[in-house]
Design an enzyme around this catalytic site. Structure first.
Site, PDB file in Angstrom:
ATOM      1  N   SER A  69      -5.663  -2.550  -4.880  1.00  0.00           N
ATOM      2  CA  SER A  69      -5.345  -3.795  -5.582  1.00  0.00           C
ATOM      3  C   SER A  69      -5.907  -3.746  -7.014  1.00  0.00           C
ATOM      4  O   SER A  69      -5.585  -2.828  -7.757  1.00  0.00           O
ATOM      5  CB  SER A  69      -5.883  -4.988  -4.790  1.00  0.00           C
TER       6      SER A  69
ATOM      7  N   ARG B 134      -7.803 -19.792  -3.787  1.00  0.00           N
ATOM      8  CA  ARG B 134      -8.080 -18.818  -2.734  1.00  0.00           C
ATOM      9  C   ARG B 134      -7.076 -18.952  -1.590  1.00  0.00           C
ATOM     10  O   ARG B 134      -6.607 -17.950  -1.035  1.00  0.00           O
ATOM     11  CB  ARG B 134      -9.505 -19.014  -2.214  1.00  0.00           C
TER      12      ARG B 134
ATOM     13  N   ASP C 143       3.700  -5.575   1.513  1.00  0.00           N
ATOM     14  CA  ASP C 143       2.863  -5.949   0.368  1.00  0.00           C
ATOM     15  C   ASP C 143       3.719  -6.737  -0.627  1.00  0.00           C
ATOM     16  O   ASP C 143       4.586  -6.185  -1.297  1.00  0.00           O
ATOM     17  CB  ASP C 143       2.295  -4.698  -0.292  1.00  0.00           C
TER      18      ASP C 143
ATOM     19  N   HIS D 286      -0.452  -6.689   2.108  1.00  0.00           N
ATOM     20  CA  HIS D 286      -1.296  -6.193   1.021  1.00  0.00           C
ATOM     21  C   HIS D 286      -2.696  -5.825   1.498  1.00  0.00           C
ATOM     22  O   HIS D 286      -3.298  -4.864   1.030  1.00  0.00           O
ATOM     23  CB  HIS D 286      -1.385  -7.257  -0.069  1.00  0.00           C
ATOM     24  N   ASP D 287      -3.237  -6.588   2.431  1.00  0.00           N
ATOM     25  CA  ASP D 287      -4.587  -6.336   2.936  1.00  0.00           C
ATOM     26  C   ASP D 287      -4.693  -5.094   3.806  1.00  0.00           C
ATOM     27  O   ASP D 287      -5.760  -4.808   4.360  1.00  0.00           O
ATOM     28  CB  ASP D 287      -5.094  -7.539   3.734  1.00  0.00           C
TER      29      ASP D 287
END
Length: 360
Positions: A142, A210, A299, A332-333
């Site tokens: 990232s 967040r 992602d 993405h994680d």
């Protein structure tokens, strides 16, 4: 015989000339240094919400402690691993929470904008101060992956291998849109007070930023399968997914400085390895290190086809590059979990073993 070290520290690099022409004085860079001090060095670049505690300790394991450590995929019995907190961050490196020597007050919202290139220049200076002249590999996902790619252009002979994960050669408009929402949420909060909030202020806009980010980090199927429209007990109109996002938003806002968050978002927004270099394809011409590029299914922020295109371009330039696309439900994680799916490939690349790639 290996020498083991477990310490987190800071190094002073003096004045740093930023890309915008500002001289930032008294710059300090925080880092974690783990593993075999006689071994080859591996540098880790962290993501937006990360820090230098990659390995951590038994009492407080780091965010990559299941990937990097004794006998793991990046083996600290063999390698020395250095993780550097980014310039502009809030975990020890010079940033908005630092004291401005000209005013004797915290920088706060007056902290100058920094770029990914500024971050890498500061890391290079820090590593020079630590006596590190060349490294085995630089790894990161990232925001960390942006730094890895930039290392390849700015210091092409510094690292033998570059391992960028969950990243693309530039930040897409779709990703920019999510950052825009987060930034607007923070700046619209009256308690943000144009960045002049006091220590300990609970900025709800930070929580919302967040929450928005978390939705982009994971896949649709993961959210649906985890929460299954389950309602929270005792609350008629709240679902478990509501509770989860609120909890994560509150927890994050308590540990991360809002001004730092905005500084890092801006650095990500501006990222394009080809900016002022004739385009990203042209920028790759300077890269000399071997690249092992990892993308992750689903992602949203860094589309896998762009990562694959970067590797294909490297090959067109007769560069040493390998691509791996990881099938995952984490989106993405993916670079933070399921190490059994891809960690051994990183291990093999570090040991210069063959890795079967999946270019289409």
């Amino acid at each position: 015989m290996s020498c083991q070290s477990e310490h987190t520290n800071k190094v002073s690099i003096g004045t740093l000339l930023l890309e915008n022409g500002i001289n930032l004085p008294n710059v300090e860079i925080a880092y974690e240094r783990k593993g075999n001090l006689a071994g080859e060095v591996i540098v880790v670049c962290h993501a937006l919400s990360g820090n230098q505690a990659t390995v951590g300790s038994k009492e407080s394991p780091g965010w990559w402690s299941e990937f990097i450590g004794p006998g793991l995929y990046v083996d600290t019995n063999r390698y020395q691993v250095i993780t550097i907190n980014v310039l502009g961050g809030c975990n020890g490196s010079t940033g908005p929470k630092s004291i401005n020597p000209e005013t004797d007050k915290k920088y706060g919202a007056t902290f100058p904008a920094v770029t990914i290139r500024d971050m890498v220049h500061s890391q290079y200076k820090a590593l020079q101060k630590l006596g590190v002249k060349r490294v085995k590999a630089i790894i990161g996902g990232s925001l960390g992956g942006m730094q890895v790619l930039e290392w390849g252009h700015l210091y092409p002979q510094f690292s033998e291998i570059l391992i960028p994960m969950a990243v693309s050669p530039y930040f897409t408009d779709y990703a920019l849109a999510y950052n825009s929402i987060g930034r607007h949420a923070i700046k619209s909060d009256p308690l943000w007070d144009n960045g002049n909030y006091s220590e300990g202020t609970s900025i709800k806009g930070m929580e919302i930023a967040r929450m928005v980010g978390l939705v982009t980090y994971r896949s649709e199927s993961l959210f649906n399968d985890r929460f299954k429209r389950e309602r929270k007990e005792g609350v008629e109109i709240e679902y478990q997914v509501d509770s989860y996002l609120k909890y994560q938003g509150t927890k994050f806002s308590e540990r991360f400085d809002a001004n730092s968050y905005l500084i890092l978002l801006q650095a990500m927004d501006q990222y394009d390895i080809g900016l002022n270099r004739g385009g990203w394809q042209r920028a790759l011409e300077r890269v000399e290190a071997k690249i092992f590029m990892l993308s992750f299914y689903g992602d949203l922020l860094y589309p896998p086809p762009l990562a694959e295109e970067l590797v294909k371009e490297m090959k067109e330039l007769n560069k040493d590059a390998t691509y791996l696309h990881v099938e995952t439900r984490f989106g993405h994680d993916g670079f933070l979990v399921e190490f059994e799916k891809w960690g051994h490939h990183v291990k093999n690349i570090l040991e210069r073993k063959e890795v079967a790639e999946c270019l289409t």
